[in-house]
Design a protein around this motif. Structure first.
Motif, PDB file in Angstrom:
ATOM      1  N   GLN A 247      25.850  71.269  91.085  1.00 22.22           N
ATOM      2  CA  GLN A 247      25.695  70.565  89.903  1.00 22.22           C
ATOM      3  C   GLN A 247      26.837  70.432  88.821  1.00 22.22           C
ATOM      4  N   ALA A 248      27.266  71.483  88.734  1.00 21.66           N
ATOM      5  CA  ALA A 248      28.415  71.793  87.789  1.00 21.66           C
ATOM      6  C   ALA A 248      29.835  70.781  88.410  1.00 21.66           C
ATOM      7  N   LEU A 249      29.988  71.082  89.708  1.00 22.53           N
ATOM      8  CA  LEU A 249      31.196  70.190  90.486  1.00 22.53           C
ATOM      9  C   LEU A 249      30.648  68.779  90.227  1.00 22.53           C
ATOM     10  N   LEU A 250      29.502  68.401  90.460  1.00 26.78           N
ATOM     11  CA  LEU A 250      29.089  67.008  90.461  1.00 26.78           C
ATOM     12  C   LEU A 250      29.412  66.593  89.143  1.00 26.78           C
ATOM     13  N   ALA A 251      29.011  67.336  88.084  1.00 29.02           N
ATOM     14  CA  ALA A 251      29.203  66.835  86.609  1.00 29.02           C
ATOM     15  C   ALA A 251      30.583  66.803  86.266  1.00 29.02           C
ATOM     16  N   VAL A 252      31.378  67.442  86.908  1.00 25.94           N
ATOM     17  CA  VAL A 252      33.020  67.625  86.397  1.00 25.94           C
ATOM     18  C   VAL A 252      33.550  66.371  87.060  1.00 25.94           C
ATOM     19  N   ASN A 253      33.180  66.114  88.389  1.00 29.27           N
ATOM     20  CA  ASN A 253      33.545  64.896  88.991  1.00 29.27           C
ATOM     21  C   ASN A 253      33.243  63.647  88.342  1.00 29.27           C
ATOM     22  N   THR A 254      31.788  63.414  87.933  1.00 29.21           N
ATOM     23  CA  THR A 254      31.612  62.320  87.257  1.00 29.21           C
ATOM     24  C   THR A 254      32.097  62.107  85.945  1.00 29.21           C
ATOM     25  N   ALA A 255      32.519  63.182  85.444  1.00 25.65           N
ATOM     26  CA  ALA A 255      33.252  63.042  84.049  1.00 25.65           C
ATOM     27  C   ALA A 255      34.859  62.510  84.160  1.00 25.65           C
ATOM     28  N   GLU A 256      35.492  63.033  85.210  1.00 31.37           N
ATOM     29  CA  GLU A 256      36.820  62.679  85.510  1.00 31.37           C
ATOM     30  C   GLU A 256      36.736  61.026  85.773  1.00 31.37           C
ATOM     31  N   GLU A 257      35.581  60.451  86.594  1.00 28.34           N
ATOM     32  CA  GLU A 257      35.544  59.247  87.162  1.00 28.34           C
ATOM     33  C   GLU A 257      35.188  58.500  85.804  1.00 28.34           C
ATOM     34  N   GLU A 258      34.245  58.876  84.903  1.00 26.18           N
ATOM     35  CA  GLU A 258      34.197  58.134  83.683  1.00 26.18           C
ATOM     36  C   GLU A 258      35.385  58.360  82.815  1.00 26.18           C
ATOM     37  N   ALA A 259      36.039  59.275  82.823  1.00 25.30           N
ATOM     38  CA  ALA A 259      37.231  59.103  81.914  1.00 25.30           C
ATOM     39  C   ALA A 259      38.359  58.119  82.439  1.00 25.30           C
ATOM     40  N   SER A 260      38.407  58.064  83.737  1.00 23.24           N
ATOM     41  CA  SER A 260      39.299  57.119  84.129  1.00 23.24           C
ATOM     42  C   SER A 260      38.883  55.779  83.747  1.00 23.24           C
ATOM     43  N   ARG A 261      37.648  55.448  84.030  1.00 22.37           N
ATOM     44  CA  ARG A 261      37.142  54.038  83.537  1.00 22.37           C
ATOM     45  C   ARG A 261      37.279  53.765  82.169  1.00 22.37           C
ATOM     46  N   ALA A 262      37.100  54.857  81.034  1.00 25.47           N
ATOM     47  CA  ALA A 262      37.425  54.830  79.652  1.00 25.47           C
ATOM     48  C   ALA A 262      38.881  54.337  79.515  1.00 25.47           C
ATOM     49  N   VAL A 263      39.677  55.166  80.227  1.00 26.47           N
ATOM     50  CA  VAL A 263      41.030  54.819  80.055  1.00 26.47           C
ATOM     51  C   VAL A 263      41.440  53.358  80.388  1.00 26.47           C
ATOM     52  N   GLN A 264      41.157  52.991  81.483  1.00 21.92           N
ATOM     53  CA  GLN A 264      41.241  51.546  81.863  1.00 21.92           C
ATOM     54  C   GLN A 264      40.613  50.413  80.721  1.00 21.92           C
ATOM     55  N   ARG A 265      39.278  50.805  80.324  1.00 19.76           N
ATOM     56  CA  ARG A 265      38.974  50.040  79.162  1.00 19.76           C
ATOM     57  C   ARG A 265      39.708  50.184  77.797  1.00 19.76           C
ATOM     58  N   VAL A 266      40.048  51.195  77.385  1.00 18.87           N
ATOM     59  CA  VAL A 266      40.940  51.417  76.279  1.00 18.87           C
ATOM     60  C   VAL A 266      42.346  50.522  76.502  1.00 18.87           C
ATOM     61  N   ALA A 267      42.724  50.622  77.598  1.00 16.64           N
ATOM     62  CA  ALA A 267      44.180  50.194  77.924  1.00 16.64           C
ATOM     63  C   ALA A 267      44.003  48.552  77.836  1.00 16.64           C
ATOM     64  N   ALA A 268      42.872  48.131  78.483  1.00 13.35           N
ATOM     65  CA  ALA A 268      42.490  46.582  78.277  1.00 13.35           C
ATOM     66  C   ALA A 268      42.364  46.168  76.889  1.00 13.35           C
ATOM     67  N   VAL A 269      41.732  47.065  75.790  1.00 12.13           N
ATOM     68  CA  VAL A 269      41.527  46.379  74.510  1.00 12.13           C
ATOM     69  C   VAL A 269      42.781  46.711  73.807  1.00 12.13           C
TER      70      VAL A 269
END
Length: 116
Positions: free
Chosen positions: A24-46
């Protein structure tokens, strides 16, 4: 003679729980990494960042996440080590020393039996 098949051995409940929590911890970390990547892309666009700036920001963010992941792994390993120490489980070296001692005792017993 009893021909009943042996029941499968149950896993240690502590080990089972630890495996489940670790997954569960590994899944949470991987999910956080994916979400962070998406957040960086959104911030870059804005923000209208250039490709180089996006890469730089993503790398910096990735490095921070990698550091946090290492810290998490270190903390989990440390807590497991502490828990195992409290449980008074023998270390590998102690088990090997015990096995060697048992081997020497078996040799002595065999030598004594041969004297008879």
């Amino acid at each position: 003679m009893d021909n009943k098949p042996e029941a499968p051995r149950e896993k240690n409940p502590v080990a089972e729980t630890f495996e489940r929590i670790w997954s569960q911890a590994l899944l949470a970390v991987n999910t956080a990494e994916e979400e962070a990547s998406r957040a960086v892309q959104r911030v870059a666009a804005v923000a209208g960042w250039s490709q180089d700036e996006v890469k730089r920001q993503a790398q910096a963010f990735s490095d921070r996440l990698a550091g946090h992941r290492k810290d998490l792994e270190h903390n989990v390993e440390d807590k497991v080590r502490t828990a195992l120490t409290r449980m008074k489980l023998p270390r590998r070296e102690e088990l090997q020393a015990f096995g060697s001692r048992l081997d020497r005792l078996a040799e002595r017993i065999q030598a004594l039996e041969q004297r008879k």
